[in-house]
Scaffold this active site. Structure first.
Site, PDB file in Angstrom:
ATOM      1  N   GLU A  90     -65.435   2.287  11.771  1.00 13.20           N
ATOM      2  CA  GLU A  90     -64.126   1.949  12.333  1.00 13.20           C
ATOM      3  C   GLU A  90     -63.021   2.527  11.449  1.00 13.20           C
ATOM      4  O   GLU A  90     -63.191   2.713  10.245  1.00 13.20           O
ATOM      5  CB  GLU A  90     -63.994   0.430  12.442  1.00 13.20           C
ATOM      6  CG  GLU A  90     -65.008  -0.128  13.427  1.00 13.20           C
ATOM      7  CD  GLU A  90     -64.775  -1.581  13.784  1.00 13.20           C
ATOM      8  OE1 GLU A  90     -64.833  -1.888  14.981  1.00 13.20           O
ATOM      9  OE2 GLU A  90     -64.543  -2.417  12.889  1.00 13.20           O
ATOM     10  N   CYS A 109     -56.090   3.572   7.670  1.00 12.09           N
ATOM     11  CA  CYS A 109     -57.115   2.929   6.857  1.00 12.09           C
ATOM     12  C   CYS A 109     -58.458   3.578   7.206  1.00 12.09           C
ATOM     13  O   CYS A 109     -58.959   3.454   8.317  1.00 12.09           O
ATOM     14  CB  CYS A 109     -57.098   1.440   7.172  1.00 12.09           C
ATOM     15  SG  CYS A 109     -58.333   0.522   6.276  1.00 12.09           S
ATOM     16  N   CYS A 114     -66.300 -10.946   3.453  1.00  9.91           N
ATOM     17  CA  CYS A 114     -66.027  -9.676   4.149  1.00  9.91           C
ATOM     18  C   CYS A 114     -67.036  -9.417   5.268  1.00  9.91           C
ATOM     19  O   CYS A 114     -68.245  -9.474   5.054  1.00  9.91           O
ATOM     20  CB  CYS A 114     -66.063  -8.537   3.127  1.00  9.91           C
ATOM     21  SG  CYS A 114     -65.904  -6.908   3.877  1.00  9.91           S
ATOM     22  N   CYS A 174     -71.670  -1.290   4.088  1.00  9.02           N
ATOM     23  CA  CYS A 174     -71.400  -1.361   2.646  1.00  9.02           C
ATOM     24  C   CYS A 174     -72.630  -1.933   1.961  1.00  9.02           C
ATOM     25  O   CYS A 174     -73.246  -2.860   2.469  1.00  9.02           O
ATOM     26  CB  CYS A 174     -70.187  -2.273   2.396  1.00  9.02           C
ATOM     27  SG  CYS A 174     -69.646  -2.274   0.682  1.00  9.02           S
ATOM     28  N   CYS A 205     -57.895  -6.441   7.415  1.00  9.80           N
ATOM     29  CA  CYS A 205     -58.733  -6.281   6.213  1.00  9.80           C
ATOM     30  C   CYS A 205     -59.968  -7.140   6.293  1.00  9.80           C
ATOM     31  O   CYS A 205     -59.887  -8.336   6.527  1.00  9.80           O
ATOM     32  CB  CYS A 205     -57.989  -6.809   4.984  1.00  9.80           C
ATOM     33  SG  CYS A 205     -56.766  -5.740   4.367  1.00  9.80           S
ATOM     34  N   CYS A 221     -69.715  -8.863  -0.347  1.00  6.18           N
ATOM     35  CA  CYS A 221     -68.711  -9.851  -0.719  1.00  6.18           C
ATOM     36  C   CYS A 221     -68.737 -10.933   0.361  1.00  6.18           C
ATOM     37  O   CYS A 221     -68.765 -10.611   1.559  1.00  6.18           O
ATOM     38  CB  CYS A 221     -67.344  -9.195  -0.827  1.00  6.18           C
ATOM     39  SG  CYS A 221     -67.339  -7.835  -2.000  1.00  6.18           S
TER      40      CYS A 221
HETATM   41  N1  SAH Z   1     -64.825  -1.846  -0.614  1.00  7.09           N
HETATM   42  C1  SAH Z   1     -63.498  -1.663  -1.044  1.00  7.09           C
HETATM   43  C2  SAH Z   1     -62.644  -1.132   0.058  1.00  7.09           C
HETATM   44  C3  SAH Z   1     -62.508  -2.062   1.243  1.00  7.09           C
HETATM   45  S1  SAH Z   1     -60.893  -2.622   1.187  1.00  7.09           S
HETATM   46  C4  SAH Z   1     -62.960  -2.948  -1.623  1.00  7.09           C
HETATM   47  O1  SAH Z   1     -63.591  -3.969  -1.470  1.00  7.09           O
HETATM   48  O2  SAH Z   1     -61.922  -2.897  -2.277  1.00  7.09           O
HETATM   49  C5  SAH Z   1     -60.846  -4.009   2.100  1.00  7.09           C
HETATM   50  C6  SAH Z   1     -59.958  -5.022   1.398  1.00  7.09           C
HETATM   51  O3  SAH Z   1     -59.943  -6.179   2.227  1.00  7.09           O
HETATM   52  C7  SAH Z   1     -60.550  -5.467   0.067  1.00  7.09           C
HETATM   53  O4  SAH Z   1     -59.538  -5.866  -0.836  1.00  7.09           O
HETATM   54  C8  SAH Z   1     -61.325  -6.669   0.474  1.00  7.09           C
HETATM   55  O5  SAH Z   1     -61.627  -7.479  -0.598  1.00  7.09           O
HETATM   56  C9  SAH Z   1     -60.411  -7.289   1.498  1.00  7.09           C
HETATM   57  N2  SAH Z   1     -61.099  -8.183   2.420  1.00  7.09           N
HETATM   58  C10 SAH Z   1     -62.399  -8.187   2.742  1.00  7.09           C
HETATM   59  N3  SAH Z   1     -62.663  -9.167   3.645  1.00  7.09           N
HETATM   60  C11 SAH Z   1     -61.485  -9.788   3.889  1.00  7.09           C
HETATM   61  C12 SAH Z   1     -61.095 -10.847   4.748  1.00  7.09           C
HETATM   62  N4  SAH Z   1     -61.973 -11.435   5.553  1.00  7.09           N
HETATM   63  N5  SAH Z   1     -59.810 -11.210   4.754  1.00  7.09           N
HETATM   64  C13 SAH Z   1     -58.901 -10.573   3.984  1.00  7.09           C
HETATM   65  N6  SAH Z   1     -59.199  -9.550   3.165  1.00  7.09           N
HETATM   66  C14 SAH Z   1     -60.479  -9.162   3.105  1.00  7.09           C
HETATM   67 FE1  SF4 Z   2     -67.895  -3.848   0.646  1.00  2.00          FE
HETATM   68 FE2  SF4 Z   2     -66.346  -5.560   1.976  1.00  2.00          FE
HETATM   69 FE3  SF4 Z   2     -66.983  -6.042  -0.582  1.00  2.00          FE
HETATM   70 FE4  SF4 Z   2     -65.294  -4.027   0.030  1.00  2.00          FE
HETATM   71  S1  SF4 Z   2     -64.936  -6.206   0.368  1.00  2.00           S
HETATM   72  S2  SF4 Z   2     -67.033  -3.980  -1.415  1.00  2.00           S
HETATM   73  S3  SF4 Z   2     -66.161  -3.345   1.996  1.00  2.00           S
HETATM   74  S4  SF4 Z   2     -68.406  -5.957   1.160  1.00  2.00           S
END
Ligand code: SAH
Ligand code: SF4
Length: 366
Positions: A99, A112, A126, A119, A349, A123
């Site tokens: 996406e 974006c 996420c 991934c 995000c 996390c």
């Molecule tokens: N993998 C990288 C790039 C992805 S950025 C990273 O983690 O930084 C996506 C951003 O959105 C990251 O800061 C992540 O922590 C944040 N994010 C992930 N899940 C989210 C959620 N459910 N609500 C708000 N932010 C979220």
């Molecule tokens: Fe991967 Fe989502 Fe964690 Fe970023 S926030 S490292 S995309 S699992």
């Protein structure tokens, strides 16, 4: 994995650096100066069709067309949200999907971009993390996301009204860009190349969950803006929220930030902090955050948690977020609360996910 698209066996020219392009051309008896011409047509004019490259001899155009293609991903769909954020589901030739999201602002807008299908990290807040990694995106697949968006907004070589809708790129889509560093670096160098797309490194932000050994290289080699997904101020909590922390804990991560070559007071490091109700949003957390980032040219982006189906968290209330922000702010750091965009179409995000799956026997571990 969804259905495969029809395969075009011609080699893709997008994503090759100038030396590689030169080698390809020499191999088919084209003159070296064609590199400059092709680069201009592909990355400045945005042309996909060799027949439109009128500065090339007709025989060269035919020759190139027989052997090469200038690829864009297939668009499975693109939808627009109530707040005008747009999300694309893109499919590559092997059937894998990612996406991409465009977030418009008044005079500009950020694209974006994804760096991986899924991934490897997971996390806990996420959505992308619930998808098993399938694979890294190639340089071509990263660059051509941007090129496709420029096609969509008709911005080659410049927009009609002179104002670029896509003024910035954020590597905040699916995947951990520093786990695909080589391909991401190659893609960004193409995007920054002065004779093509020429997007300034100041308009590019790479977000990482904390792949410490690659941070310095990213600063010296690419010089792009850095965003760190911090999300917690103790290792105990960060181990749970961002499991990569077990490998590179907070102190190591912050040391790498202090030494980031491309940061200064004019170009601060962004710390992203997702606000999770009752988990990481106390005022003690806010004060500790300020203590931790002391000495780093930084700003803090507070992100209300964006929900997704089955997510085990709630967002902190607006009141809590504002109180948290005010502590960070009083300590001298700008701490904007990120306005969630595209939530209704799962484009915000952390909400991105495609249905591409990795075969179970090749699942990778950290
Ligand atoms: N993998 C990288 C790039 C992805 S950025 C990273 O983690 O930084 C996506 C951003 O959105 C990251 O800061 C992540 O922590 C944040 N994010 C992930 N899940 C989210 C959620 N459910 N609500 C708000 N932010 C979220
Ligand atoms: Fe991967 Fe989502 Fe964690 Fe970023 S926030 S490292 S995309 S699992």
């Amino acid at each position: 994995m969804t259905k495969k698209t029809e395969i075009d066996h011609r080699a893709d020219l997008i994503g090759l650096d100038r030396d590689e392009l030169l080698r390809e051309l020499i191999a088919i008896d084209e003159k070296p100066f064609r590199v400059k011409q092709l680069w201009h047509w592909m990355y400045f004019q945005g042309r996909k069709d060799f027949s439109e490259m009128t500065s090339l001899a007709k025989t060269s155009r035919t020759n190139l067309n027989n052997l090469f293609k200038i690829r864009r991903p297939e668009v499975v769909f693109n939808k627009i949200s109530n707040d005008l954020a747009r999300k694309w589901l893109l499919r590559y030739e092997d059937g894998n999907e990612v996406e991409m999201v465009y977030i418009p602002e008044t005079d500009r807008g950020a694209l974006c971009v994804s760096s991986q299908v899924g991934c490897t990290l997971s996390c806990s807040f996420c959505h992308t993390g619930t998808q098993n990694i399938v694979r890294n995106l190639s340089p071509s697949e990263i660059v051509n996301q941007f090129m496709l968006a420029r096609d969509h907004y008709d911005e080659w070589p410049t927009p009609k009204d002179g104002k670029r809708k896509i003024s910035n790129i954020v590597l905040m889509g699916m995947g951990e860009p520093l786990f695909n560093y080589d391909n991401v670096a190659k893609a960004l160098k193409i995007i920054m190349d002065a004779e093509g797309i020429a997007l300034s490194r100041r308009r590019i932000t790479l977000s990482t969950s904390g792949v410490v050994p690659k941070i310095k290289k990213c600063g010296t080699e690419l010089g792009v803006n850095l965003a760190i997904s911090l999300h917690a101020v103790t290792d105990d909590l960060r181990d749970q929220l961002v499991p990569l922390n077990k490998k590179w804990p907070i102190a190591e991560l912050l040391r790498a930030c202090k030494e980031y070559p491309a940061a200064n007071n004019a170009r601060r490091i962004t710390f992203e902090y997702v606000m999770l109700k009752g988990i990481n949003d106390s005022m003690t957390d806010a004060r500790e955050l300020v203590r931790l980032i002391k000495g780093i040219p930084a700003k803090v982006n507070l992100i209300p948690f964006n929900p997704w189906p089955g997510a085990p968290f709630d967002s902190s209330s607006r009141k809590t977020i504002n109180q948290f922000a005010s502590i960070v702010n009083k300590a001298g750091y700008s701490s904007p609360v990120r306005n969630p965009r595209g939530r209704d179409i799962l484009a915000a995000c952390g909400q991105l996910k495609s249905f591409s799956k990795k075969p179970l026997n090749t699942r990778s571990k950290l």
